[in-house]
Design a protein around this motif. Structure first.
Motif, PDB file in Angstrom:
ATOM      1  N   SER A  29      29.470  13.062 -78.523  1.00  0.00           N
ATOM      2  CA  SER A  29      29.966  11.680 -78.489  1.00  0.00           C
ATOM      3  C   SER A  29      31.081  11.515 -77.457  1.00  0.00           C
ATOM      4  CB  SER A  29      30.474  11.272 -79.873  1.00  0.00           C
ATOM      5  OG  SER A  29      31.526  12.144 -80.296  1.00  0.00           O
ATOM      6  N   SER A  30      31.215  12.462 -76.549  1.00  0.00           N
ATOM      7  CA  SER A  30      32.297  12.450 -75.564  1.00  0.00           C
ATOM      8  C   SER A  30      31.800  11.943 -74.206  1.00  0.00           C
ATOM      9  CB  SER A  30      32.866  13.860 -75.393  1.00  0.00           C
ATOM     10  OG  SER A  30      33.363  14.363 -76.608  1.00  0.00           O
ATOM     11  N   TRP A  31      32.734  11.815 -73.279  1.00  0.00           N
ATOM     12  CA  TRP A  31      32.415  11.653 -71.871  1.00  0.00           C
ATOM     13  C   TRP A  31      32.269  13.061 -71.271  1.00  0.00           C
ATOM     14  CZ3 TRP A  31      32.961   6.967 -68.725  1.00  0.00           C
ATOM     15  CH2 TRP A  31      33.185   5.821 -69.489  1.00  0.00           C
ATOM     16  N   ALA A  32      31.634  13.156 -70.127  1.00  0.00           N
ATOM     17  CA  ALA A  32      31.459  14.449 -69.472  1.00  0.00           C
ATOM     18  C   ALA A  32      31.670  14.310 -67.975  1.00  0.00           C
ATOM     19  CB  ALA A  32      30.073  15.018 -69.751  1.00  0.00           C
ATOM     20  N   LEU A  55      44.343  20.972 -66.263  1.00  0.00           N
ATOM     21  CA  LEU A  55      44.321  19.577 -66.714  1.00  0.00           C
ATOM     22  C   LEU A  55      43.747  19.400 -68.116  1.00  0.00           C
ATOM     23  CD1 LEU A  55      43.144  17.867 -63.400  1.00  0.00           C
ATOM     24  CD2 LEU A  55      45.399  17.657 -64.462  1.00  0.00           C
ATOM     25  N   ARG A  56      43.584  20.464 -68.871  1.00  0.00           N
ATOM     26  CA  ARG A  56      43.006  20.360 -70.207  1.00  0.00           C
ATOM     27  C   ARG A  56      43.616  19.249 -71.055  1.00  0.00           C
ATOM     28  NH1 ARG A  56      38.756  20.353 -72.619  1.00  0.00           N
ATOM     29  NH2 ARG A  56      38.210  22.252 -71.478  1.00  0.00           N
ATOM     30  N   PRO A  57      44.951  19.086 -71.131  1.00  0.00           N
ATOM     31  CA  PRO A  57      45.497  17.993 -71.943  1.00  0.00           C
ATOM     32  C   PRO A  57      45.026  16.614 -71.489  1.00  0.00           C
ATOM     33  CG  PRO A  57      47.217  19.582 -71.401  1.00  0.00           C
ATOM     34  CD  PRO A  57      46.028  19.928 -70.562  1.00  0.00           C
ATOM     35  N   GLU A  58      44.822  16.439 -70.177  1.00  0.00           N
ATOM     36  CA  GLU A  58      44.376  15.150 -69.654  1.00  0.00           C
ATOM     37  C   GLU A  58      42.921  14.878 -70.038  1.00  0.00           C
ATOM     38  OE1 GLU A  58      46.420  13.023 -68.337  1.00  0.00           O
ATOM     39  OE2 GLU A  58      48.050  14.492 -68.497  1.00  0.00           O
ATOM     40  N   TRP A  59      42.071  15.897 -69.963  1.00  0.00           N
ATOM     41  CA  TRP A  59      40.678  15.708 -70.399  1.00  0.00           C
ATOM     42  C   TRP A  59      40.623  15.375 -71.888  1.00  0.00           C
ATOM     43  CZ3 TRP A  59      38.633  15.101 -65.990  1.00  0.00           C
ATOM     44  CH2 TRP A  59      38.835  15.975 -64.922  1.00  0.00           C
ATOM     45  N   LYS A  61      42.872  14.028 -73.782  1.00  0.00           N
ATOM     46  CA  LYS A  61      43.432  12.701 -74.055  1.00  0.00           C
ATOM     47  C   LYS A  61      42.390  11.608 -73.850  1.00  0.00           C
ATOM     48  CE  LYS A  61      46.668  11.297 -71.223  1.00  0.00           C
ATOM     49  NZ  LYS A  61      48.007  11.229 -70.573  1.00  0.00           N
ATOM     50  N   ARG A  62      41.473  11.838 -72.940  1.00  0.00           N
ATOM     51  CA  ARG A  62      40.436  10.850 -72.616  1.00  0.00           C
ATOM     52  C   ARG A  62      39.092  11.173 -73.282  1.00  0.00           C
ATOM     53  NH1 ARG A  62      44.007  11.780 -68.725  1.00  0.00           N
ATOM     54  NH2 ARG A  62      44.739  10.059 -67.386  1.00  0.00           N
ATOM     55  N   ASP A  63      39.053  12.224 -74.086  1.00  0.00           N
ATOM     56  CA  ASP A  63      37.825  12.685 -74.733  1.00  0.00           C
ATOM     57  C   ASP A  63      36.745  12.973 -73.693  1.00  0.00           C
ATOM     58  OD1 ASP A  63      36.134  13.485 -76.756  1.00  0.00           O
ATOM     59  OD2 ASP A  63      35.460  11.458 -77.244  1.00  0.00           O
ATOM     60  N   VAL A  64      37.118  13.761 -72.705  1.00  0.00           N
ATOM     61  CA  VAL A  64      36.215  14.135 -71.603  1.00  0.00           C
ATOM     62  C   VAL A  64      35.972  15.638 -71.646  1.00  0.00           C
ATOM     63  CG1 VAL A  64      35.935  14.250 -69.101  1.00  0.00           C
ATOM     64  CG2 VAL A  64      36.989  12.241 -70.134  1.00  0.00           C
ATOM     65  N   LYS A  65      34.712  16.029 -71.496  1.00  0.00           N
ATOM     66  CA  LYS A  65      34.356  17.445 -71.423  1.00  0.00           C
ATOM     67  C   LYS A  65      33.986  17.802 -69.985  1.00  0.00           C
ATOM     68  CE  LYS A  65      32.327  17.911 -76.072  1.00  0.00           C
ATOM     69  NZ  LYS A  65      31.050  18.231 -76.781  1.00  0.00           N
ATOM     70  N   PRO A  66      34.750  18.673 -69.329  1.00  0.00           N
ATOM     71  CA  PRO A  66      34.348  19.128 -67.989  1.00  0.00           C
ATOM     72  C   PRO A  66      33.366  20.287 -68.084  1.00  0.00           C
ATOM     73  CG  PRO A  66      36.520  19.996 -68.519  1.00  0.00           C
ATOM     74  CD  PRO A  66      36.090  19.164 -69.701  1.00  0.00           C
ATOM     75  N   ILE A  67      32.452  20.347 -67.134  1.00  0.00           N
ATOM     76  CA  ILE A  67      31.501  21.459 -67.062  1.00  0.00           C
ATOM     77  C   ILE A  67      31.151  21.707 -65.598  1.00  0.00           C
ATOM     78  CG2 ILE A  67      29.515  19.909 -67.459  1.00  0.00           C
ATOM     79  CD1 ILE A  67      28.206  22.287 -68.988  1.00  0.00           C
TER      80      ILE A  67
END
Length: 212
Positions: A29-32, A55-59, A61-67
């Motif tokens: 249910s997140s952004w990616a 930048l983990r805290p920034e991701w 905070k926005r409910d974003v998963k980087p990959i």
């Protein structure tokens, strides 16, 4: 395959440093943010991956998963992770997709033969929880990405999804935004009771009150 804004991001199942990943299920249910790297053990990529980890805290905070993605095998990814942690001061805490057969790279059109037929360019895809592609950026292999700009763009996307607004040039969170031309003045006054400034009938600026 050419991917355009608003399309559903192609799904895939691929090995990664966090195990086998089915992309759509992994998003949840997140952004990616899916971003590719030309090759393992390269200098610019090493700095980028360290920055994304920092930048983990920034991701969050926005409910974003980087990959991330690179065309090298997963064993090489794990070895590279050690170099990234040592040189950048931040260990990778997100998956790196292994794409040695180029399947995902081809699916997302990450290989541009006129640039280099053997490696991916620096592609960025921002994908929302409904699996729609909302932002596409493409950098050449020689140019490191500006992840502050990617975060700024995500802030704009998430804000404008919830209100009848757009963000103007060089906008940053907390600054004035543009009221959608689709809103009548009457409706604009109803939605923005704090008042707004009309520069032209099609250009109305408003300072948003904090959303509750």
């Amino acid at each position: 395959m050419t991917i355009q804004l608003g399309q559903i991001a192609p799904d895939f199942e691929q090995d990664s440093t966090h195990g086998q990943i089915r992309f759509h299920d992994w998003i949840g249910s997140s952004w990616a943010v899916l971003f590719s790297h030309p090759k393992n053990f390269t200098p610019v990529c090493t700095t980028e991956l360290g920055e994304v980890a920092r930048l983990r805290p920034e991701w969050d905070k926005r409910d974003v998963k980087p990959i991330g993605l690179s065309v090298d095998p997963v064993e090489a990814h794990h070895k590279w992770e050690e170099d990234i942690a040592e040189t950048q001061g931040h260990a990778l805490d997100f998956p790196m997709i292994a794409d040695p057969d180029g399947r995902v790279s081809k699916l997302y059109d990450m290989i541009h033969p006129e640039s280099d037929p053997t490696v991916t360019v620096r592609s960025v895809f921002v994908i929302d929880p409904s699996r729609k592609v909302r932002l596409i950026l493409t950098y050449p292999p020689s140019t490191g990405r500006n992840f502050a700009e990617i975060l700024r763009a995500i802030d704009s996307l998430q804000l404008t999804d919830s209100r009848s607004i757009a963000t103007p040039v060089n906008w940053k969170p907390g600054q004035s935004v543009v009221i959608s031309p689709k809103l009548s003045d009457e409706e604009a006054s109803r939605q923005f009771p704090q008042g707004y400034k009309t520069l032209k009938p099609y250009l109305r600026m408003v300072d948003l009150q904090p959303l509750k």
